[in-house]
Design a protein around this motif. Structure first.
Motif, PDB file in Angstrom:
ATOM      1  N   ARG A 196      27.017  -1.545  -1.105  1.00 22.95           N
ATOM      2  CA  ARG A 196      28.486  -1.591  -1.204  1.00 22.95           C
ATOM      3  C   ARG A 196      28.944  -2.854  -1.911  1.00 22.95           C
ATOM      4  O   ARG A 196      29.853  -2.818  -2.760  1.00 22.95           O
ATOM      5  CB  ARG A 196      29.095  -1.509   0.193  1.00 22.95           C
ATOM      6  N   ALA A 197      28.341  -3.979  -1.551  1.00 20.82           N
ATOM      7  CA  ALA A 197      28.724  -5.239  -2.196  1.00 20.82           C
ATOM      8  C   ALA A 197      28.424  -5.202  -3.688  1.00 20.82           C
ATOM      9  O   ALA A 197      29.223  -5.667  -4.510  1.00 20.82           O
ATOM     10  CB  ALA A 197      27.996  -6.404  -1.531  1.00 20.82           C
ATOM     11  N   ALA A 198      27.268  -4.644  -4.042  1.00 25.57           N
ATOM     12  CA  ALA A 198      26.905  -4.561  -5.458  1.00 25.57           C
ATOM     13  C   ALA A 198      27.855  -3.659  -6.222  1.00 25.57           C
ATOM     14  O   ALA A 198      28.268  -3.969  -7.345  1.00 25.57           O
ATOM     15  CB  ALA A 198      25.468  -4.060  -5.589  1.00 25.57           C
ATOM     16  N   ARG A 199      28.235  -2.544  -5.626  1.00 23.19           N
ATOM     17  CA  ARG A 199      29.212  -1.655  -6.260  1.00 23.19           C
ATOM     18  C   ARG A 199      30.536  -2.403  -6.483  1.00 23.19           C
ATOM     19  O   ARG A 199      31.159  -2.287  -7.543  1.00 23.19           O
ATOM     20  CB  ARG A 199      29.467  -0.442  -5.374  1.00 23.19           C
ATOM     21  N   GLU A 200      30.970  -3.157  -5.475  1.00 25.00           N
ATOM     22  CA  GLU A 200      32.226  -3.898  -5.589  1.00 25.00           C
ATOM     23  C   GLU A 200      32.194  -4.902  -6.734  1.00 25.00           C
ATOM     24  O   GLU A 200      33.226  -5.206  -7.337  1.00 25.00           O
ATOM     25  CB  GLU A 200      32.518  -4.624  -4.268  1.00 25.00           C
ATOM     26  N   ALA A 201      31.002  -5.402  -7.041  1.00 18.45           N
ATOM     27  CA  ALA A 201      30.858  -6.405  -8.100  1.00 18.45           C
ATOM     28  C   ALA A 201      30.592  -5.784  -9.466  1.00 18.45           C
ATOM     29  O   ALA A 201      30.412  -6.530 -10.436  1.00 18.45           O
ATOM     30  CB  ALA A 201      29.739  -7.366  -7.739  1.00 18.45           C
ATOM     31  N   GLY A 202      30.567  -4.458  -9.539  1.00 25.59           N
ATOM     32  CA  GLY A 202      30.457  -3.827 -10.842  1.00 25.59           C
ATOM     33  C   GLY A 202      29.154  -3.123 -11.141  1.00 25.59           C
ATOM     34  O   GLY A 202      28.953  -2.676 -12.285  1.00 25.59           O
ATOM     35  N   ALA A 203      28.265  -3.004 -10.175  1.00 32.74           N
ATOM     36  CA  ALA A 203      27.045  -2.227 -10.402  1.00 32.74           C
ATOM     37  C   ALA A 203      27.414  -0.753 -10.492  1.00 32.74           C
ATOM     38  O   ALA A 203      27.983  -0.185  -9.555  1.00 32.74           O
ATOM     39  CB  ALA A 203      26.044  -2.452  -9.271  1.00 32.74           C
ATOM     40  N   THR A 204      27.117  -0.131 -11.625  1.00 31.01           N
ATOM     41  CA  THR A 204      27.470   1.277 -11.829  1.00 31.01           C
ATOM     42  C   THR A 204      26.383   2.225 -11.362  1.00 31.01           C
ATOM     43  O   THR A 204      26.625   3.426 -11.225  1.00 31.01           O
ATOM     44  CB  THR A 204      27.774   1.537 -13.308  1.00 31.01           C
ATOM     45  N   TRP A 205      25.199   1.702 -11.137  1.00 27.80           N
ATOM     46  CA  TRP A 205      24.072   2.489 -10.639  1.00 27.80           C
ATOM     47  C   TRP A 205      23.457   1.787  -9.439  1.00 27.80           C
ATOM     48  O   TRP A 205      23.498   0.557  -9.334  1.00 27.80           O
ATOM     49  CB  TRP A 205      22.990   2.629 -11.709  1.00 27.80           C
ATOM     50  N   LEU A 206      22.841   2.578  -8.559  1.00 28.64           N
ATOM     51  CA  LEU A 206      21.937   2.076  -7.534  1.00 28.64           C
ATOM     52  C   LEU A 206      20.563   2.663  -7.792  1.00 28.64           C
ATOM     53  O   LEU A 206      20.444   3.782  -8.315  1.00 28.64           O
ATOM     54  CB  LEU A 206      22.409   2.462  -6.131  1.00 28.64           C
ATOM     55  N   GLY A 207      19.531   1.935  -7.408  1.00 27.19           N
ATOM     56  CA  GLY A 207      18.170   2.416  -7.574  1.00 27.19           C
ATOM     57  C   GLY A 207      17.371   2.257  -6.305  1.00 27.19           C
ATOM     58  O   GLY A 207      17.476   1.237  -5.613  1.00 27.19           O
TER      59      GLY A 207
END
Length: 394
Positions: A51-62
Motif C-alpha cells: 500500500r505504501a509503495a502504491r501511494e508513492a507511485g509504484a504502478t506494479w507489484l511483484g
C-alpha cells in the motif's frame, strides 16, 4: 504493544518505504516502477508495504509465489500485479481470474496458462521470460522463437495476452562485470524476435534494484525495485543507502530480560565458547535463531545497549543471546537495538551481514513471525517529528 511490554519487535517505517520508492522512481524517470513485495516484503509485511509503495507511485507489484499474489488481491489490491515462480499444477486459474500477470518460461507453463484461461473464460495475462544468462528460470535463447510463436498463436485465439517480456541480471551488483553487457545483448535480440513474431508487450524489463541504480541504459519500460524499497543497499560495492537517498525501513529491537554480575572465568551460553575475562555484567537479549537471528553471528553480532555498540558473547541460542557489558550497567527492560537506520549509532542490517558473511537481504528477510511488525509513519513528508503507531503485528 507498548515498548516496555515488548519482548521484541520490528518497527517498519512506512514513510521511509514511500520515500525510497520516490527516490528510486527519480533514478528511472522514463520507466514505470514495480515494487517487489515477495517474501512478505523482504520481511517487512507485504500488505502494508504494498500500500505504501502504491501511494508513492509504484504502478506494479511483484511477487515470487502465486500465493503471495493472491493474498494481495484478497487484501484489496486491484492494480497491476505480477507473479513469476510457478510449478506445474499451481493456482493458474485463480491467478487468471484475479488478473495476475503470470510469468512463462517454457512451453509447459504456456500450456497451463492457456488451460486456465479456457477453464475460466478469461484472457490470461502472460509475461514471457528469457534466460539472458542468469541460468535460473527463463527460456533459453535456442528455444525462444518456439515459445514466442506459441504465445503469439495463443494471442490470436484470445486465450493469452502477452503483456511483458522480461529477464533478470546475474551480476548487476558488481559494476562493470562483463556478463551485464552480454545479458543486455541477448535481451535485445530476444525483444527483436518477439517483435518480428508480432508481439507488442506493454512492458519490457530487465532491471533489479542494483541495475536500476547503475544501468540507466537497461531501464526499458519498467524497473523492478526490491531491496531498495526497504532502504537497504543491494551491495556495499554499489554504495550505502544514503548514497541513493534511501533509508532503512526496519528497526529490530528487544527488551533486555536479565542483567547480572558474574565473576571472571564464567562460561556463557552453550559450549562455553566465551568465558568472561574478569568480573563483568551480562545482559540477556530474548531473541534467537527461532526469531531469525543468525546463529553464525555468535561471538560477533552487533547490538546497541546502554548507548554503546556491543557484540554477542558466546553462542546465539534458539530464543536468546548474551552480551557482555564489561564495566557498564543496564536495566532490565532496557531496549537493545539489533539494527536500524543507524541514526542513533545502532548497527545496520549491513553490519549484521558483514558479521555473518552474508547479505543484508537475508538479515531482514529472515526475521520470523514470532517478532511482531509494528508500523509507524515518521511523517517525513509533512516535516512532523512525531511518529504514529499505525498498526500491530502481522
Amino acid at each position: 504493544m507498548t515498548e516496555t511490554a515488548m519482548r521484541a519487535r520490528a518497527t517498519i517505517d512506512l514513510a521511509a518505504v514511500r520515500s525510497n520508492v520516490r527516490a528510486l522512481r527519480a533514478r528511472a524517470p522514463r520507466a514505470e516502477i514495480m515494487a517487489v513485495v515477495k517474501a512478505d516484503a523482504y520481511g517487512h509485511g507485504a500488505v502494508r508495504c504494498a500500500r505504501a509503495a502504491r501511494e508513492a507511485g509504484a504502478t506494479w507489484l511483484g511477487t515470487a509465489l502465486p500465493e503471495e499474489a493472491l493474498a494481495l488481491r484478497a487484501a484489496g489490491d486491484t492494480g497491476r500485479l505480477m507473479c513469476w515462480l510457478w510449478t506445474p499444477g499451481g493456482p493458474w486459474r485463480e491467478a487468471v481470474e484475479q488478473d495476475v500477470d503470470v510469468s512463462v518460461s517454457g512451453m509447459w507453463a504456456l500450456r497451463e496458462a492457456v488451460a486456465a484461461a479456457r477453464a475460466c473464460g478469461r484472457t490470461a495475462r502472460v509475461q514471457l521470460k528469457v534466460d539472458t544468462g542468469l541460468g535460473r528460470n527463463g527460456c533459453q535463447p535456442a528455444d525462444w522463437a518456439e515459445l514466442v510463436g506459441a504465445a503469439r498463436a495463443a494471442e490470436a485465439e484470445g486465450t493469452v495476452r502477452v503483456t511483458g517480456v522480461w529477464s533478470h541480471f546475474a551480476c548487476a551488483d558488481e559494476p562493470g562485470h562483463p556478463s551485464i553487457a552480454a545479458q543486455l545483448e541477448v535481451f535485445r535480440a530476444a525483444l527483436a524476435v518477439a517483435e518480428s513474431a508480432g508481439l507488442d508487450p506493454e512492458v519490457r524489463h530487465h532491471c533489479n534494484t542494483p541495475a536500476l541504480l547503475t544501468l540507466p541504459e537497461a531501464h526499458f519500460d519498467l524497473v523492478r525495485a526490491g531491496i531498495g524499497i526497504y532502504g537497504v543497499s543491494p551491495s556495499p560495492e554499489i554504495g550505502a543507502p544514503e548514497d541513493f537517498g534511501l533509508r532503512p525501513a526496519m528497526t529490530l529491537e528487544a527488551s533486555v530480560a536479565s542483567v547480572k554480575r558474574v565473576p571472571g572465568g564464567h562460561g556463557v551460553s552453550y559450549g562455553h565458547q566465551y568465558t568472561t575475562p574478569g568480573e563483568t555484567t551480562l545482559a540477556l537479549v530474548p531473541v534467537g535463531y527461532a526469531d531469525g537471528i543468525p546463529r553464525h553471528a555468535s561471538g560477533g553480532g552487533p547490538v546497541l545497549i546502554a548507548g554503546k555498540w556491543r557484540t554477542v558473547a558466546g553462542r546465539i541460542a534458539m530464543d536468546q543471546f548474551v552480551v557482555d557489558l564489561g564495566g557498564d550497567a543496564a536495566q532490565v527492560g532496557e531496549t537493545a537495538v539489533l539494527f536500524g537506520p543507524g541514526d542513533r549509532g545502532e548497527p545496520t542490517a549491513e553490519d549484521w551481514a558483514r558479521a555473518t558473511g552474508t547479505i543484508a537481504y537475508e538479515i531482514v528477510t529472515r526475521i520470523g513471525t514470532r517478532v511482531p511488525r509494528v508500523y509507524r509513519d515518521e511523517c517525513a513528508d509533512t516535516g512532523m517529528n512525531q511518529c504514529a503507531d499505525t498498526g500491530g503485528a502481522t
